[in-house]
Design an enzyme around this catalytic site. Structure first.
Site, short mmCIF file in Angstrom:
data_model
loop_
_atom_site.label_atom_id
_atom_site.label_comp_id
_atom_site.label_asym_id
_atom_site.label_seq_id
_atom_site.Cartn_x
_atom_site.Cartn_y
_atom_site.Cartn_z
N ASP A 107 0.91 -1.35 0.00
CA ASP A 107 -0.09 -0.04 0.05
C ASP A 107 0.91 1.65 0.15
OD1 ASP A 107 1.04 -0.48 2.62
OD2 ASP A 107 -0.92 0.11 3.61
N LYS A 158 3.74 1.19 16.11
CA LYS A 158 2.62 2.06 16.77
C LYS A 158 3.08 2.57 18.02
CE LYS A 158 -0.11 0.64 13.11
NZ LYS A 158 0.82 0.06 12.36
N ASP A 216 1.79 6.30 2.19
CA ASP A 216 0.87 5.19 2.21
C ASP A 216 -0.39 5.41 2.02
OD1 ASP A 216 0.91 6.68 4.59
OD2 ASP A 216 -0.24 4.95 5.53
N1 GDD Z 1 -0.34 -11.70 3.07
C1 GDD Z 1 -0.95 -10.81 4.17
N2 GDD Z 1 -1.26 -11.39 5.13
N3 GDD Z 1 -0.59 -9.60 4.05
C2 GDD Z 1 -0.96 -8.59 5.20
C3 GDD Z 1 -1.25 -9.15 6.29
C4 GDD Z 1 -1.67 -10.62 6.45
O1 GDD Z 1 -1.95 -11.35 7.39
N4 GDD Z 1 -1.46 -8.26 7.02
C5 GDD Z 1 -1.13 -7.13 6.42
N5 GDD Z 1 -0.78 -7.33 5.30
C6 GDD Z 1 -0.34 -6.35 4.26
C7 GDD Z 1 -1.33 -5.31 3.99
O2 GDD Z 1 -2.08 -5.53 2.95
C8 GDD Z 1 -0.37 -4.17 3.71
O3 GDD Z 1 0.12 -4.11 2.31
C9 GDD Z 1 0.74 -4.47 4.56
O4 GDD Z 1 0.82 -5.80 4.85
C10 GDD Z 1 1.08 -3.76 5.89
O5 GDD Z 1 -0.33 -3.91 6.87
P1 GDD Z 1 -0.86 -2.37 7.07
O6 GDD Z 1 -2.01 -3.30 7.94
O7 GDD Z 1 -1.15 -1.66 5.97
O8 GDD Z 1 0.13 -1.96 8.16
P2 GDD Z 1 0.21 -0.42 8.82
O9 GDD Z 1 0.14 0.35 7.55
O10 GDD Z 1 -0.58 -0.39 9.88
O11 GDD Z 1 1.71 -0.61 9.19
C11 GDD Z 1 2.75 -1.07 8.21
O12 GDD Z 1 3.08 -0.08 7.30
C12 GDD Z 1 3.76 1.07 8.00
C13 GDD Z 1 4.30 1.77 6.62
O13 GDD Z 1 3.03 2.11 5.87
C14 GDD Z 1 3.93 -1.59 9.22
O14 GDD Z 1 4.96 -2.23 8.54
C15 GDD Z 1 4.52 -0.22 9.86
O15 GDD Z 1 5.76 -0.59 10.53
C16 GDD Z 1 5.10 0.81 8.61
O16 GDD Z 1 5.63 2.01 9.25
MG MG Z 2 -0.55 0.35 5.65
#
Ligand code: GDD
Ligand code: MG
Length: 369
Positions: A107, A158, A216
């Protein structure tokens, strides 16, 4: 070099845009979001990608197929229950060979130099290298503390306000040694952010910071901002080529009636019709097959494919999803999001980040402020 793209999340904060469409397929400047991620990988010499999916996988598979149209060899893995970010990568272990590979959150819109990331990773002999980017508010991200050589001193997913002592966060792109897979338990939910990275601190984990474009696409506000940045060419994408020197991109056959105005920067999808006296731009993306009715104004907004704005409609700083219909005189403004195939009849005012769910019908003159 191989890459795993994580696209298993539900994209809840982007609802209603992600009710029927998985986040990777939500159109960004008229192309599925994740096609920018693929294009970015291809340009950086990555030619094999594994999609790690969960929620609504079919649309992604049928659009990208084996990847040959996109110059990349694609394979897919679907989880029947979410395995978390690291568990998802463990799940596709059979596709990863010895040596280094990349993992990308699906994303993120970025033009990060992936070759430089991998070079840094190899030079350090790192077991893992996390790309870093500065943000104003790290609380929604993974906070990464680094030392003088880039070694990671702490990883805090977080963080609360009182824990924040740097503005550098995990930018969601990793170069990893295949050995890291041995740290991840198979078949259970496990994450990089709360599992692998905190455990790897002091064990060859590095951070690579850059000032590349980074965003993002997590919320409607950021979805709009990403469009503005593409329109202003703040980020290098394939769309920059279509947006010529005039910052006008017309994709295929478009009917501009006499007296219709395009104010750059603007992108108009193929087959759209802009009626007389309508004004589109500045900062507008119109999807393919749309109609912008006589006297209507679209500014700082995104109208997805096959939507119809009747006469004297105003859309400002808002999003209209695919196949929606907006009746005469209606104003959609201030962060409103109208879901797919919703009908907003005439003389309504939608504002204040209102979210209209797909297929909803709002009768004429029912919402005013
Ligand atoms: N296949 C799979 N399975 N993908 C997953 C799963 C899962 O169980 N959970 C999450 N994802 C994918 C989401 O689709 C996304 O592309 C990515 O992993 C990160 O998950 P998010 O749910 O978007 O996390 P976030 O935005 O709260 O936080 C993450 O991204 C930040 C940067 O945008 C973390 O990696 C943070 O540390 C980071 O700063
Ligand atoms: Mg995200």
């Amino acid at each position: 070099m191989k890459a795993v793209i994580l696209v298993g999340g539900q994209g809840t904060r982007l609802r209603p845009l992600t009710v029927g469409v998985p986040k990777p397929m939500v159109p960004l400047a008229n192309k599925p979001f994740v096609s920018y991620v693929l294009e970015h990988l291809r340009q950086n010499g990555v030619n094999e990608v594994v999609f790690s999916m969960g929620y609504l996988p079919d649309g992604i598979k049928s659009y990208f197929g084996d990847g040959s149209d996109f110059g990349i060899k694609l394979t897919y893995a679907v989880e029947d229950h979410p395995l978390g970010t690291a568990g998802a990568v463990k799940n596709v272990e059979q596709h990863i060979q010895d040596g280094d590979f990349l993992v990308l959150n699906g994303d993120i819109l970025t033009d990060l130099d992936l070759r430089a990331l991998v070079e840094f990773h190899r030079q350090k002999g790192a077991s893992g290298t996390i790309s870093l980017t500065p943000v104003d508010d790290p609380t929604a991200y993974g906070l990464v503390r680094t030392g003088a050589e880039g070694e990671v001193l702490g990883f805090l997913e977080k963080p609360s306000w009182d824990q924040i002592d740097t503005n550098l966060i995990n930018a969601g792109t990793y170069a990893l040694k295949a050995e890291v897979l041995d740290m991840i338990p198979a078949g259970v939910e496990y994450s990089f952010e709360r599992g692998v990275f905190p455990r790897l601190v002091g064990g060859g984990l590095f951070g690579f910071s850059s000032d590349s474009y980074w965003m993002d696409i997590g919320t409607p506000e950021k979805y709009l901002q990403a469009h503005y940045d593409i329109l202003e060419k703040n980020v290098r994408t394939a769309v920059s080529v279509c947006l010529n020197e005039d910052y006008v991109c017309v994709e295929g056959d478009v009917r501009l009636e006499a007296g219709a105005k395009l104010v750059p920067p603007v992108i108009i999808g193929a087959g759209s019709v802009i009626n007389s006296g309508a004004r589109v731009g500045r900062m507008a993306v119109i999807g393919p097959g749309c109609v912008v009715g006589t006297g209507s104004v679209v500014e700082e907004s995104v109208i997805q494919a096959d939507s119809m704005l009747e006469e004297d409609v105003t859309v400002r700083r808002s999003i209209i999803a695919r196949g929606a219909q907006i009746g005469p005189g209606t104003v959609v403004t201030a962060g409103a999001v109208v879901g797919e195939e919703a009908t907003v009849e005439g003389n309504n005012v939608l504002a204040n980040n209102i979210r209209v769910y797909p297929g909803t019908v709002i009768k004429a003159g029912t919402i005013r402020f």
